[in-house]
Each structure stands twice: as C-alpha cells, then as structure tokens.
Design an enzyme around this catalytic site. Structure first.
Site, PDB file in Angstrom:
ATOM      1  N   GLY A  14       0.836  -1.209   0.000  1.00  0.00           N
ATOM      2  CA  GLY A  14       0.000   0.000   0.000  1.00  0.00           C
ATOM      3  C   GLY A  14       0.867   1.253   0.000  1.00  0.00           C
ATOM      4  O   GLY A  14       1.835   1.330   0.750  1.00  0.00           O
ATOM      5  N   ARG A  75       1.135  -5.017  -5.127  1.00  0.00           N
ATOM      6  CA  ARG A  75       1.244  -6.143  -4.193  1.00  0.00           C
ATOM      7  C   ARG A  75       1.537  -7.335  -5.102  1.00  0.00           C
ATOM      8  O   ARG A  75       0.612  -7.951  -5.629  1.00  0.00           O
ATOM      9  CB  ARG A  75      -0.061  -6.348  -3.423  1.00  0.00           C
ATOM     10  CG  ARG A  75      -0.455  -5.148  -2.555  1.00  0.00           C
ATOM     11  CD  ARG A  75      -1.575  -5.513  -1.615  1.00  0.00           C
ATOM     12  NE  ARG A  75      -2.151  -4.359  -0.948  1.00  0.00           N
ATOM     13  CZ  ARG A  75      -1.634  -3.764   0.119  1.00  0.00           C
ATOM     14  NH1 ARG A  75      -0.519  -4.209   0.639  1.00  0.00           N
ATOM     15  NH2 ARG A  75      -2.230  -2.726   0.676  1.00  0.00           N
ATOM     16  N   ASP A 106       4.683  -5.100   5.751  1.00  0.00           N
ATOM     17  CA  ASP A 106       5.181  -6.436   6.108  1.00  0.00           C
ATOM     18  C   ASP A 106       5.291  -7.378   4.913  1.00  0.00           C
ATOM     19  O   ASP A 106       6.168  -8.239   4.879  1.00  0.00           O
ATOM     20  CB  ASP A 106       4.402  -7.051   7.281  1.00  0.00           C
ATOM     21  CG  ASP A 106       2.957  -7.296   6.952  1.00  0.00           C
ATOM     22  OD1 ASP A 106       2.482  -6.728   5.948  1.00  0.00           O
ATOM     23  OD2 ASP A 106       2.302  -8.053   7.693  1.00  0.00           O
ATOM     24  N   THR A 128       4.154   2.108   5.792  1.00  0.00           N
ATOM     25  CA  THR A 128       2.753   1.680   5.764  1.00  0.00           C
ATOM     26  C   THR A 128       1.966   2.523   6.745  1.00  0.00           C
ATOM     27  O   THR A 128       2.456   2.782   7.854  1.00  0.00           O
ATOM     28  CB  THR A 128       2.570   0.187   6.118  1.00  0.00           C
ATOM     29  OG1 THR A 128       1.192  -0.051   6.452  1.00  0.00           O
ATOM     30  CG2 THR A 128       3.421  -0.262   7.304  1.00  0.00           C
ATOM     31  N   ASP A 130      -0.363   1.637   8.438  1.00  0.00           N
ATOM     32  CA  ASP A 130      -0.905   0.815   9.532  1.00  0.00           C
ATOM     33  C   ASP A 130      -0.064   0.841  10.817  1.00  0.00           C
ATOM     34  O   ASP A 130      -0.544   0.466  11.871  1.00  0.00           O
ATOM     35  CB  ASP A 130      -1.032  -0.651   9.078  1.00  0.00           C
ATOM     36  CG  ASP A 130      -1.975  -0.797   7.907  1.00  0.00           C
ATOM     37  OD1 ASP A 130      -2.794   0.115   7.698  1.00  0.00           O
ATOM     38  OD2 ASP A 130      -1.883  -1.811   7.195  1.00  0.00           O
ATOM     39  N   ASP A 132       2.294  -1.197  11.693  1.00  0.00           N
ATOM     40  CA  ASP A 132       2.191  -2.564  12.198  1.00  0.00           C
ATOM     41  C   ASP A 132       3.465  -3.383  11.966  1.00  0.00           C
ATOM     42  O   ASP A 132       3.408  -4.612  11.869  1.00  0.00           O
ATOM     43  CB  ASP A 132       0.981  -3.274  11.554  1.00  0.00           C
ATOM     44  CG  ASP A 132       1.118  -3.400  10.041  1.00  0.00           C
ATOM     45  OD1 ASP A 132       2.014  -2.752   9.459  1.00  0.00           O
ATOM     46  OD2 ASP A 132       0.330  -4.138   9.436  1.00  0.00           O
ATOM     47  N   ARG A 174      -5.667  -2.591   8.752  1.00  0.00           N
ATOM     48  CA  ARG A 174      -5.551  -4.042   8.590  1.00  0.00           C
ATOM     49  C   ARG A 174      -5.787  -4.723   9.933  1.00  0.00           C
ATOM     50  O   ARG A 174      -6.845  -4.544  10.522  1.00  0.00           O
ATOM     51  CB  ARG A 174      -4.195  -4.432   7.993  1.00  0.00           C
ATOM     52  CG  ARG A 174      -4.299  -5.703   7.159  1.00  0.00           C
ATOM     53  CD  ARG A 174      -3.011  -6.070   6.516  1.00  0.00           C
ATOM     54  NE  ARG A 174      -2.710  -5.315   5.346  1.00  0.00           N
ATOM     55  CZ  ARG A 174      -3.060  -5.648   4.105  1.00  0.00           C
ATOM     56  NH1 ARG A 174      -3.734  -6.748   3.889  1.00  0.00           N
ATOM     57  NH2 ARG A 174      -2.736  -4.908   3.082  1.00  0.00           N
TER      58      ARG A 174
END
Ligand code: F6P
Length: 324
Positions: A14, A75, A106, A128, A130, A132, A174
């Site tokens: 993303g 992706r 990731d 990202t 996120d 994460d 996510r």
C-alpha cells in the site's frame, strides 16, 4: 564486501505518505556517496519485468510534498514464485545493481527475506499507514493517515451534532488498531473498537452510548478499525437498542492519500538516508527502524520474528478513560 556502486529503490504494498521523501533521501545520499540509483517501477513486479527509471538529483527535487509514490507500487503475486524471484535477481545482476532498497510494509519485508535466497542484498524501510511493523515504533504514512482520519471525523461530527445522531466511522489499519486508537482519542470518540481488544461484546458499546444519552449528550461517535466487526451491523444494533439514529462512514483510501505531514517527510528523509549509510558501512539484509525515537537497524529475518506489536498499554488505558 566490495564498494556499493549502484542501488535500486522501489516502493511496494500500500502506498504511504512519506515514501517520496524516502526516495529523495536515498537518491541524494547515494549521490554524495558516489552511488548510482535506479528507480524500479511498480514494486517487486518491476524487478521481474525490469521496468525502471533513472533517478538523479533533478528528478527527486520537488517530490517530498507529493502523496502516493512517484515509483508506483504493487502487491506482487508473481514475486511469491521462486522462478520470478530468480528472474528478478538475474535482472539486477545483468544491470550491475549491488543492492535493493525496498520501502513498504510487512509483505515487502517478507519479499525481501525470500529474496535473500537469491543472494540479493535488500535494505527495507518501513512504509505503511498501519504502523504494524513490530520492530519499529514508527512506519511512514501513519501520521498523515491519522491526521486525515481526524480531519474527516471532525467534519462527520458537525453533521452528527446537527442531527443528534450516532456516527460509526470505520478507519483502516488491517489487523492493527493504531489508526483507530489515535483518530478515536484525538476526536473524543465515545467508543473505539480495536482488533487487539475487541471481544465481540456489542452490548458494552450500546450501554455506554445509552449512558451518554441519559446524561444528556446529543451526538455520539464510535470509531471502529476495519475488519473487526461489520460497521453497518454495529450501527443497526445501536439504533435498535437505543433508538438513536445511526450512520456509517467508511473512510477508506482517503487515509492513504494527500500531502505528507512534516513528520512523514522528516522520517522519510531520515530513513532513506540511513538506508544508504547501512550500505556504505558494508551491512546487508537490514531493516531501518525507530526505537526510542532514534534510527537503528535489524537483520530482516530477526525483525519479522519480533512480535511485541501490542498496543501501547497506557495509550489504551487512557482511551478508555477519555471515552467514559
Ligand atoms: O496496508 C495499508 C492498507 O491501507 C491497510 O490499512 C488496508 O487493509 C489495506 O492496505 C488495503 O489494501 P489494498 O490497497 O490492497 O486494498
């Protein structure tokens, strides 16, 4: 290890605000270390198809204020296949590229780990919205995304207050609740639903909204992280059980776009330059990370094994107190 003479840079997964600053810093730092940079288009797919663009000081001069990524992204399904990774490695070798700098989340990190088997030196930069990637306190794009979410929620609230409604706002992330936590706290949400904490108890949310209603509150805001629960279903349950009109807004991709915040431009610049430092110091297969607000790096495989990505306990406790 021989001196690094040429690197490739790509963005994958993303898109995230701040990626362009990272690209710029890679190119400028490389220039000062006498390293040539080639831009790979569309992430790992571009390595396989050898879709490239030359990058020099001029081509990255005014990209930091731009959202998205000038290198485009993907992706890549193909990169999951060994034969495609072998082709990508051959393309790099044929074009005398000594290392790849991959900016992404990731999936990008996993791709880099697999690529190690082909003997390719990949340096990752966490990018990202996120936030994460467990080994890093910060990932590029989070700050801009959280600010975009807050700005949107402020607008939604204007309408919610005018109508005396309950707004259920779904944000991205996510499987990680940081955007929801930060956007929810910053917008004084009455309830924040997080993947790390959600126990499926709708009643708790409904009871707290009813309580606020009985205390005379006129409008309500529930921020929910994507994928935790069905937002329209939650809004319907709130309406059924409290009689309060409820509406859903899914913020979606606006959270990924727009002009990067100062923080994302700054961290993008720092991380991009640091990736070149890693290479000039002879290190390989590393991920750039932030710890205690300082730049550090980990071996990419070890980084993936770090699992302590739970939400900050104090932030979570405070979010419950503020929502009360
Ligand atoms: O990883 C960033 C992210 O925006 C997540 O928050 C979201 O779940 C996902 O990407 C959406 O992915 P796609 O762009 O493939 O729809």
């Amino acid at each position: 290890m021989d001196r690094i003479k040429k690197v490739a840079v790509l963005t994958s997964g993303g898109d995230a605000p701040g990626m362009n600053s990272a690209i710029r810093a890679v190119v400028v730092s490389a220039f000062h270390s006498n390293i040539e940079v080639v831009g790979i288009l569309r992430g790992y797919d571009g390595l396989i198809n050898w879709e490239t663009v030359p990058l020099d000081m001029e081509s990255v001069r005014s990209i930091s204020d731009r959202g998205g990524t000038i290198l485009y992204t993907s992706r890549s399904e193909k990169f999951l296949k060994k034969e495609c990774r072998e082709l990508a490695a051959k393309n790099l070798m044929d074009n005398n590229v000594d290392a790849v700098i991959a900016i992404g989340g990731d999936g990008t990190l996993r791709g880099a780990i697999d690529f190690r088997e082909e003997g390719v030196n990949v340096i990752c930069i966490p990018g990202t919205i996120d936030r994460d990637i467990a080994c890093s306190e910060y990932t590029l794009g989070f700050d801009t995304a959280a600010n975009t979410a807050v700005e949107a929620i402020d607008k939604i609230r204007d309408s919610s207050v005018s109508h005396g409604r309950c707004s259920v706002v779904e944000v991205m992330g996510r499987r990680c609740g940081y955007i929801a936590l930060w956007a929810g706290m910053a917008s004084s949400a009455d309830a924040i639903i997080l993947p790390e904490k959600w126990d499926g108890n709708y009643q708790k949310v409904i009871d707290s909204i009813r309580q606020h209603y009985e205390n005379g509150r006129n409008s309500y805001l529930v921020v929910v992280a994507e994928g935790v629960t069905d937002a329209p279903q939650l809004a319907e349950k709130i309406r059924e059980n409290t009689g309060i009109e409820s509406r859903v807004s899914v913020l979606g991709y606006i959270q990924r776009g727009g002009r990067p915040s100062a923080k994302d431009r700054m961290y993008g610049s720092l991380m991009g330059a640091y990736a070149i430092e890693i290479l000039t110091s002879g290190r390989s297969d590393r991920i750039v990370a932030i710890k205690d607000d300082k730049l550090i790096d980990y071996d990419i495989k070890e980084a993936l094994e770090i699992k302590n990505n739970s939400l900050d306990a104090f932030q979570y406790k405070l979010s419950l107190m503020l929502a009360d």
